[in-house]
Design a protein around this motif. Structure first.
Motif, PDB file in Angstrom:
ATOM      1  N   PRO A 188     -32.847 -32.195 -52.804  1.00 35.73           N
ATOM      2  CA  PRO A 188     -33.349 -30.891 -53.282  1.00 35.73           C
ATOM      3  C   PRO A 188     -32.899 -29.719 -52.418  1.00 35.73           C
ATOM      4  CG  PRO A 188     -35.086 -32.531 -53.350  1.00 35.73           C
ATOM      5  CD  PRO A 188     -33.934 -33.168 -52.633  1.00 35.73           C
ATOM      6  N   VAL A 189     -32.820 -29.928 -51.103  1.00 30.21           N
ATOM      7  CA  VAL A 189     -32.458 -28.827 -50.220  1.00 30.21           C
ATOM      8  C   VAL A 189     -31.027 -28.358 -50.495  1.00 30.21           C
ATOM      9  CG1 VAL A 189     -31.651 -30.344 -48.361  1.00 30.21           C
ATOM     10  CG2 VAL A 189     -32.429 -28.041 -47.819  1.00 30.21           C
ATOM     11  N   TYR A 190     -30.144 -29.288 -50.858  1.00 26.64           N
ATOM     12  CA  TYR A 190     -28.766 -28.898 -51.161  1.00 26.64           C
ATOM     13  C   TYR A 190     -28.670 -28.222 -52.526  1.00 26.64           C
ATOM     14  CZ  TYR A 190     -26.567 -31.016 -47.088  1.00 26.64           C
ATOM     15  OH  TYR A 190     -26.159 -31.290 -45.803  1.00 26.64           O
ATOM     16  N   ARG A 191     -29.463 -28.690 -53.479  1.00 27.29           N
ATOM     17  CA  ARG A 191     -29.464 -28.031 -54.796  1.00 27.29           C
ATOM     18  C   ARG A 191     -29.992 -26.612 -54.668  1.00 27.29           C
ATOM     19  NH1 ARG A 191     -31.854 -32.923 -56.593  1.00 27.29           N
ATOM     20  NH2 ARG A 191     -33.820 -31.814 -56.949  1.00 27.29           N
ATOM     21  N   GLN A 192     -31.061 -26.450 -53.911  1.00 28.43           N
ATOM     22  CA  GLN A 192     -31.635 -25.113 -53.739  1.00 28.43           C
ATOM     23  C   GLN A 192     -30.653 -24.199 -53.006  1.00 28.43           C
ATOM     24  OE1 GLN A 192     -35.367 -25.092 -51.633  1.00 28.43           O
ATOM     25  NE2 GLN A 192     -35.612 -22.872 -51.777  1.00 28.43           N
ATOM     26  N   ALA A 193     -29.996 -24.739 -52.009  1.00 31.03           N
ATOM     27  CA  ALA A 193     -29.029 -23.940 -51.256  1.00 31.03           C
ATOM     28  C   ALA A 193     -27.890 -23.464 -52.154  1.00 31.03           C
ATOM     29  CB  ALA A 193     -28.478 -24.759 -50.096  1.00 31.03           C
ATOM     30  N   ALA A 194     -27.411 -24.342 -53.033  1.00 31.48           N
ATOM     31  CA  ALA A 194     -26.325 -23.964 -53.932  1.00 31.48           C
ATOM     32  C   ALA A 194     -26.771 -22.880 -54.908  1.00 31.48           C
ATOM     33  CB  ALA A 194     -25.821 -25.189 -54.687  1.00 31.48           C
ATOM     34  N   GLU A 195     -28.041 -22.934 -55.335  1.00 30.93           N
ATOM     35  CA  GLU A 195     -28.566 -21.939 -56.264  1.00 30.93           C
ATOM     36  C   GLU A 195     -28.726 -20.571 -55.595  1.00 30.93           C
ATOM     37  OE1 GLU A 195     -32.169 -23.695 -57.566  1.00 30.93           O
ATOM     38  OE2 GLU A 195     -31.200 -25.224 -58.810  1.00 30.93           O
ATOM     39  N   GLN A 196     -29.099 -20.565 -54.322  1.00 30.33           N
ATOM     40  CA  GLN A 196     -29.381 -19.306 -53.631  1.00 30.33           C
ATOM     41  C   GLN A 196     -28.146 -18.673 -52.998  1.00 30.33           C
ATOM     42  OE1 GLN A 196     -33.879 -20.486 -52.038  1.00 30.33           O
ATOM     43  NE2 GLN A 196     -32.578 -19.119 -50.853  1.00 30.33           N
ATOM     44  N   ALA A 197     -27.138 -19.467 -52.710  1.00 29.86           N
ATOM     45  CA  ALA A 197     -26.004 -18.973 -51.925  1.00 29.86           C
ATOM     46  C   ALA A 197     -25.007 -18.190 -52.773  1.00 29.86           C
ATOM     47  CB  ALA A 197     -25.299 -20.135 -51.238  1.00 29.86           C
ATOM     48  N   ASP A 198     -24.501 -17.131 -52.193  1.00 33.57           N
ATOM     49  CA  ASP A 198     -23.366 -16.397 -52.752  1.00 33.57           C
ATOM     50  C   ASP A 198     -22.122 -16.801 -51.969  1.00 33.57           C
ATOM     51  OD1 ASP A 198     -25.011 -15.065 -54.517  1.00 33.57           O
ATOM     52  OD2 ASP A 198     -25.270 -13.329 -53.204  1.00 33.57           O
ATOM     53  N   VAL A 199     -21.023 -16.982 -52.668  1.00 35.28           N
ATOM     54  CA  VAL A 199     -19.765 -17.322 -52.013  1.00 35.28           C
ATOM     55  C   VAL A 199     -18.780 -16.182 -52.220  1.00 35.28           C
ATOM     56  CG1 VAL A 199     -17.875 -18.975 -51.849  1.00 35.28           C
ATOM     57  CG2 VAL A 199     -20.183 -19.786 -52.392  1.00 35.28           C
ATOM     58  N   HIS A 200     -18.199 -15.726 -51.139  1.00 37.73           N
ATOM     59  CA  HIS A 200     -17.215 -14.645 -51.199  1.00 37.73           C
ATOM     60  C   HIS A 200     -15.908 -15.150 -50.592  1.00 37.73           C
ATOM     61  CE1 HIS A 200     -20.309 -11.567 -52.144  1.00 37.73           C
ATOM     62  NE2 HIS A 200     -21.076 -12.348 -51.414  1.00 37.73           N
ATOM     63  N   ILE A 201     -14.815 -14.891 -51.256  1.00 37.67           N
ATOM     64  CA  ILE A 201     -13.496 -15.260 -50.759  1.00 37.67           C
ATOM     65  C   ILE A 201     -12.888 -14.033 -50.083  1.00 37.67           C
ATOM     66  CG2 ILE A 201     -11.244 -16.213 -51.306  1.00 37.67           C
ATOM     67  CD1 ILE A 201     -13.518 -18.122 -51.901  1.00 37.67           C
ATOM     68  N   VAL A 202     -12.520 -14.187 -48.815  1.00 36.97           N
ATOM     69  CA  VAL A 202     -11.950 -13.056 -48.066  1.00 36.97           C
ATOM     70  C   VAL A 202     -10.591 -13.458 -47.490  1.00 36.97           C
ATOM     71  CG1 VAL A 202     -14.244 -12.167 -47.475  1.00 36.97           C
ATOM     72  CG2 VAL A 202     -13.067 -13.719 -45.892  1.00 36.97           C
ATOM     73  N   SER A 203      -9.804 -12.446 -47.182  1.00 33.77           N
ATOM     74  CA  SER A 203      -8.497 -12.664 -46.557  1.00 33.77           C
ATOM     75  C   SER A 203      -8.603 -12.406 -45.063  1.00 33.77           C
ATOM     76  CB  SER A 203      -7.448 -11.728 -47.161  1.00 33.77           C
ATOM     77  OG  SER A 203      -7.262 -11.994 -48.537  1.00 33.77           O
ATOM     78  N   ILE A 223     -10.233 -17.604 -47.171  1.00 41.13           N
ATOM     79  CA  ILE A 223     -11.312 -18.501 -46.787  1.00 41.13           C
ATOM     80  C   ILE A 223     -12.603 -18.115 -47.508  1.00 41.13           C
ATOM     81  CG2 ILE A 223     -10.303 -18.901 -44.504  1.00 41.13           C
ATOM     82  CD1 ILE A 223     -12.523 -17.013 -43.398  1.00 41.13           C
ATOM     83  N   PRO A 224     -13.448 -19.099 -47.834  1.00 34.90           N
ATOM     84  CA  PRO A 224     -14.752 -18.791 -48.431  1.00 34.90           C
ATOM     85  C   PRO A 224     -15.808 -18.543 -47.360  1.00 34.90           C
ATOM     86  CG  PRO A 224     -14.378 -21.141 -48.496  1.00 34.90           C
ATOM     87  CD  PRO A 224     -13.154 -20.541 -47.870  1.00 34.90           C
ATOM     88  N   LEU A 225     -16.677 -17.579 -47.620  1.00 33.74           N
ATOM     89  CA  LEU A 225     -17.849 -17.325 -46.787  1.00 33.74           C
ATOM     90  C   LEU A 225     -19.086 -17.601 -47.630  1.00 33.74           C
ATOM     91  CD1 LEU A 225     -16.823 -13.894 -45.196  1.00 33.74           C
ATOM     92  CD2 LEU A 225     -16.431 -16.188 -44.267  1.00 33.74           C
ATOM     93  N   VAL A 226     -20.021 -18.359 -47.085  1.00 33.35           N
ATOM     94  CA  VAL A 226     -21.256 -18.706 -47.794  1.00 33.35           C
ATOM     95  C   VAL A 226     -22.393 -17.869 -47.224  1.00 33.35           C
ATOM     96  CG1 VAL A 226     -22.896 -20.539 -48.309  1.00 33.35           C
ATOM     97  CG2 VAL A 226     -20.460 -21.053 -48.221  1.00 33.35           C
ATOM     98  N   MET A 252     -20.980 -29.326 -46.631  1.00 33.58           N
ATOM     99  CA  MET A 252     -21.879 -30.237 -45.933  1.00 33.58           C
ATOM    100  C   MET A 252     -22.956 -29.493 -45.148  1.00 33.58           C
ATOM    101  SD  MET A 252     -19.118 -32.944 -44.383  1.00 33.58           S
ATOM    102  CE  MET A 252     -17.742 -33.563 -45.363  1.00 33.58           C
ATOM    103  N   MET A 253     -22.700 -28.229 -44.847  1.00 38.11           N
ATOM    104  CA  MET A 253     -23.637 -27.445 -44.044  1.00 38.11           C
ATOM    105  C   MET A 253     -24.643 -26.677 -44.889  1.00 38.11           C
ATOM    106  SD  MET A 253     -23.003 -28.028 -40.893  1.00 38.11           S
ATOM    107  CE  MET A 253     -24.066 -26.735 -40.243  1.00 38.11           C
ATOM    108  N   MET A 254     -24.578 -26.761 -46.202  1.00 34.24           N
ATOM    109  CA  MET A 254     -25.454 -25.954 -47.049  1.00 34.24           C
ATOM    110  C   MET A 254     -26.936 -26.230 -46.788  1.00 34.24           C
ATOM    111  SD  MET A 254     -23.691 -23.843 -48.820  1.00 34.24           S
ATOM    112  CE  MET A 254     -24.732 -23.387 -50.207  1.00 34.24           C
TER     113      MET A 254
END
Length: 234
Positions: free
Chosen positions: A99-114, A121-124, A166-168
């Motif tokens: 559940p903690v990983y599912r919740q993390a995926a729902e709450q997290a925004d991912v931004h791709i930066v140069s 690279i992605p930033l979470v 893996m760190m979510m």
């Protein structure tokens, strides 16, 4: 110890390497003629030769051990029609069971930066509650806000043999218990990031994440850099 008659050290090293023989374990001339320290130093020296006598390549080979990517990144067409914000998707079904990983995926925004080295690279980005996301939106977008109410931003550089997927779970727990924002940095060559892992790329990755946070309105005094294991380098 000295090389056995019939060839120099580089020539012997190359013949053993190309022949697929573990010269490091056999120590070229046998353990009866070389001590453990001499054996280890010879092995490292031989690896150095095989890396083209490039100290940086040898250092990177020993330092960075990226695992197989644990996630992919998908566009969030609902909350971000411009596709600036993305969502993380786990590759492993086993992770989805937590559940903690599912919740993390729902709450997290991912931004791709140069980065300054041309990698992508992605930033979470995780916030400790959904309400903090809306209440902090005024200052997060660069508009005036009350400095004392701005949460701390933990700029997190993860350890080796892992990636931001893996760190979510740990990211979510950090955000929840420390009541802060967490910005997870991915390294070049890890996860879905482009490029190859190296010391220079890791430094550029951390700098790109810091600049991203500044651009989003975080003052430098509210940003805390945290490195885990190899992440303490950047």
């Amino acid at each position: 110890a000295s090389p056995a008659a019939g060839g120099s050290l580089p020539a012997l090293a190359r013949s053993h390497w190309e022949g697929g023989r573990p010269f490091g374990l056999r120590c070229l001339w046998g353990p009866q003629r070389m001590g453990a320290n001499c054996c280890a130093s010879t092995s490292i020296g031989c690896l150095f030769c095989c890396q083209g006598c490039n100290a940086e390549k040898l250092r990177n080979a020993f330092t960075f051990l990226p695992p197989a990517p644990s996630y992919s990144v998908a566009s969030d067409e609902v909350s971000s029609p411009s596709q600036e914000t993305k969502r993380i998707q786990y590759v492993s079904d086993a992770v989805q069971k937590f559940p903690v990983y599912r919740q993390a995926a729902e709450q997290a925004d991912v931004h791709i930066v140069s980065t300054s080295r041309g990698e992508r690279i992605p930033l979470v980005w995780l916030r400790h509650t959904a309400s903090s996301s809306s209440s902090s939106s005024s200052w997060a977008l660069g508009r005036p806000g009350v400095t004392m109410r701005q949460p701390l931003l933990l700029l997190h550089c993860h350890g080796n043999a892992t990636d931001v997927g893996m760190m979510m779970g740990p990211y979510l727990e950090l955000a929840k218990h420390l009541r802060c924002e967490v910005l997870g940095v991915e390294y070049a060559g890890y996860g879905v990031a482009s490029g190859m892992p190296s010391t220079r790329n890791a430094l550029a990755d951390a700098e790109a994440a810091y600049e991203f946070a500044i651009e989003r309105g975080f003052p430098p005094e509210r940003i805390v850099a945290y490195g885990q294991s190899v992440g303490s380098g950047p």
